[in-house]
Design a protein around this motif. Structure first.
Motif, PDB file in Angstrom:
ATOM      1  N   ASN A 183       0.829  -1.215   0.000  1.00  0.00           N
ATOM      2  CA  ASN A 183       0.000   0.000   0.000  1.00  0.00           C
ATOM      3  C   ASN A 183       0.859   1.260   0.000  1.00  0.00           C
ATOM      4  OD1 ASN A 183       0.830   0.546   2.596  1.00  0.00           O
ATOM      5  ND2 ASN A 183      -1.177   0.282   3.540  1.00  0.00           N
ATOM      6  N   SER A 235     -10.236  -5.000  10.033  1.00  0.00           N
ATOM      7  CA  SER A 235     -10.812  -5.614   8.836  1.00  0.00           C
ATOM      8  C   SER A 235     -10.720  -4.646   7.662  1.00  0.00           C
ATOM      9  CB  SER A 235     -12.295  -5.954   9.058  1.00  0.00           C
ATOM     10  OG  SER A 235     -12.448  -7.093   9.853  1.00  0.00           O
ATOM     11  N   TRP A 236     -10.500  -5.217   6.504  1.00  0.00           N
ATOM     12  CA  TRP A 236     -10.515  -4.479   5.258  1.00  0.00           C
ATOM     13  C   TRP A 236     -11.630  -5.035   4.369  1.00  0.00           C
ATOM     14  CZ3 TRP A 236      -6.315  -5.464   8.079  1.00  0.00           C
ATOM     15  CH2 TRP A 236      -5.255  -4.569   8.120  1.00  0.00           C
ATOM     16  N   THR A 291      -9.344  -0.546  -0.920  1.00  0.00           N
ATOM     17  CA  THR A 291      -9.999  -0.999   0.310  1.00  0.00           C
ATOM     18  C   THR A 291     -10.302   0.149   1.273  1.00  0.00           C
ATOM     19  OG1 THR A 291      -7.946  -1.319   1.551  1.00  0.00           O
ATOM     20  CG2 THR A 291      -8.696  -3.172   0.227  1.00  0.00           C
ATOM     21  N   TRP A 346     -10.821   0.337   5.622  1.00  0.00           N
ATOM     22  CA  TRP A 346     -10.567  -0.524   6.789  1.00  0.00           C
ATOM     23  C   TRP A 346     -11.100   0.096   8.070  1.00  0.00           C
ATOM     24  CZ3 TRP A 346      -7.914   2.288  10.266  1.00  0.00           C
ATOM     25  CH2 TRP A 346      -6.997   3.241   9.812  1.00  0.00           C
ATOM     26  N   ASP A 367      -8.473   4.299   4.615  1.00  0.00           N
ATOM     27  CA  ASP A 367      -8.492   3.673   3.297  1.00  0.00           C
ATOM     28  C   ASP A 367      -7.089   3.207   2.938  1.00  0.00           C
ATOM     29  OD1 ASP A 367      -8.125   6.754   2.985  1.00  0.00           O
ATOM     30  OD2 ASP A 367      -7.306   5.911   1.150  1.00  0.00           O
ATOM     31  N   ASP A 368      -7.008   2.145   2.177  1.00  0.00           N
ATOM     32  CA  ASP A 368      -5.732   1.620   1.686  1.00  0.00           C
ATOM     33  C   ASP A 368      -5.891   1.251   0.228  1.00  0.00           C
ATOM     34  OD1 ASP A 368      -3.759   1.639   3.667  1.00  0.00           O
ATOM     35  OD2 ASP A 368      -4.495  -0.195   4.591  1.00  0.00           O
TER      36      ASP A 368
END
Lengths: 155, 155, 155, 155
Positions: C41, C104-105, C121, C123, C143-144
C-alpha cells in the motif's frame, strides 16, 4: 368536517371516505420528524438543533472526550449543517472542538410507530495529526442514536 | 531586511539572529495549508472553499452520482462546515444534494514537502430510506484526496 | 486457431469472427484480477495473499502502528478472510494484532487499463477499551490502496 | 473449599483470604465475555460463533438484504475471523454473500453489569462495482449491536 355534516343520507359512504382522508392527513402531520428542539444520545450527550430552510444550527454538548479537555471547558461546540425536507429528513452536521479536532454526523430522522422521534446517525471524528504520513491514524468512527427530548418552546 | 542593513558592526550577531527568524517565519508561511481556493479530487469533482474564522463555505460540484440525477441538474451543492486554525487545519463539511441525500467529509489539510497542498478526507453519504427498519441501508462510505488547484483571486 | 486454418475460402467471414472471439477471451483472461501474490500500500505495508476457493489466507506486515509495539515485534499478523469469484472479485479480510487490537478491510480488486492490478480498500481498526461506556472510542477508520508487486512463484 | 475445611484454628485468617480469592476468581469468570454461542442483533439477524484460539468460525443469517436475493436462498453465509484473548475480547470477522458482495464487522464483547453479554460492532458491506471508476459507490457502513441468546450446548 362541515363537508360531511351537510351531506344527506345518500352521502354516507362519501362522508366516511372523507373522514378517512382527514385521519390520514392528521397522522401524516403527527409522523413528520421535526429536528428543531433538544436531543440526547445513549451516552448522555445533548444536541440542540434549529432548522432554517436547508440549514441546521445548534449546540452540541458532549458527555465524552477522547482525551481529557479535548472538547474544551464546557464540552460544548457550535453545530452547523444541512437538512433535507420531507417527513423523515436526512441530516448532516459538523462541530469543531476546542482543541482542534472536528466531527461530522450523517443520519436520518424517523418517527417511530409510538410517535417518538429518533435521529439515527453515524459519525466520524477527525483529530489533527503531525504530518500526512500519520494521516491514517486521524479518524475515529462510531454511531449515535439520539432521542427527542422536547421541541423548542413557543414565545 | 532594512533593520539589519542599518546595524553597525557591533550588531552583526543580532543581525544574523534576525535573518534566521525571518527565514523561519517565511518557511512557516509557505508551509501553512490554506484551504481557501479551488480543489479537485481523483474523480474530477471540484470543491471551492472559503474559510471565515472557524467556518467554511463553498460549492461542491460532483463528477459522480449514486443514481442519475441524485445530485441535481448542475451536480452542484452548497458547502457548509468548520475548520480548525493552525498550519495544518482539520476540516469537516457537509452538502445537501438536490434529491434529498446529504454527505459529510472530515479530513486534514497538509502541505507536502514539495509545497503542494492536499486535503485528505473520508466521507459518508446518507440517502433517505423509507423507515427506520431500512436505516441500516442508508449510508455509504469512501475516501477523497483533493489537490489544490488555485487560491482565490485577489480583487 | 486450427478451426480457422481448416476453413475454406468461403469461410473467411466466420474465421474473422472466430479470431475476434479469441481476442475477447484472451483480453478477458488478462484482465482478471488475481489476488494471490504480494501487494503493497501507499504507506509501505505489505500484504501476502493466497486465495483458496472462497477464502483468503496470508500475512500482513504493517509499516505503521497506532501505539509503538501495538503490532508486535515483527509487525506481522495472519490474514484470514473471504473473496468472491469473478474477474474483479470483492474481498474482506481480518487480522489480529499482537496487543489485542484487530482490523478488517473490505474492497475490490481491479485491473487497470494498463494491466496493473489494484486492490482498493477501506478498513476499520478496533482497539480494546475498558468498558462499554468507552466503546465509542474504540474504532479507527481509513483507506488503503494496494498495488500488486508480484504473483506467487511457481514451484 | 476442602482446603479451608482442613485448616486448623490457627489457619482462619488464611482460610478467609482463600475464600476471598475464590470469589474474585468466580466473579472474573462470570464477567468474561465468551463469544461462543448464538447472538441476535436489533434487526433479528442471527450470528452463531465458535472461537478456537485466535480464530472464530460460524454462520450469519441476515434478516435484511440490500437487494432482494443478494444474501442467497437461505440468507446464510459462513463467518470467518479473528478474536483477541482477555475478558472483553475484540473481534473482527467477514462473510461472503451468495451474489458476490462481502462484509466485515469489527467490535468488542462486553459483559454488562447485570451479566448480559453484548457485542458492539461497526460493519462495512462491499458490493461489486463494474470498474475502478465506480469504486467510490461500492461500500456501505453501519452498526450492529448483538445480544447473547445462548451458549453452545454441551454434548
Amino acid at each position: 368536517m362541515r363537508f360531511c355534516l351537510t351531506m344527506k343520507s345518500s352521502g354516507v359512504g362519501l362522508c366516511v371516505l372523507a373522514l378517512g382522508m382527514c385521519q390520514i392527513i392528521i397522522a401524516r402531520k403527527v409522523l413528520d420528524c421535526n429536528v428543531t428542539g433538544e436531543w440526547r444520545n445513549e451516552l448522555g450527550s445533548r444536541l440542540l438543533l434549529t432548522s432554517v430552510g436547508p440549514e441546521v444550527r445548534g449546540v452540541y454538548r458532549t458527555a465524552v472526550e477522547s482525551v481529557r479537555g479535548a472538547a474544551g471547558p464546557n464540552r460544548e461546540a457550535k453545530v452547523i449543517g444541512v437538512i433535507s425536507d420531507g417527513p423523515q429528513p436526512t441530516i448532516a452536521f459538523s462541530v469543531l472542538w476546542a482543541k482542534g479536532s472536528c466531527a461530522s454526523w450523517v443520519g436520518q430522522c424517523f418517527t417511530l410507530p409510538g410517535g417518538d422521534q429518533v435521529l439515527n446517525t453515524l459519525w466520524m471524528l477527525r483529530s489533527a495529526v503531525s504530518s500526512s504520513m500519520n494521516d491514517w491514524d486521524g479518524t475515529r468512527l462510531g454511531d449515535d442514536r439520539f432521542v427527542f427530548l422536547r421541541g423548542a418552546e413557543s414565545p
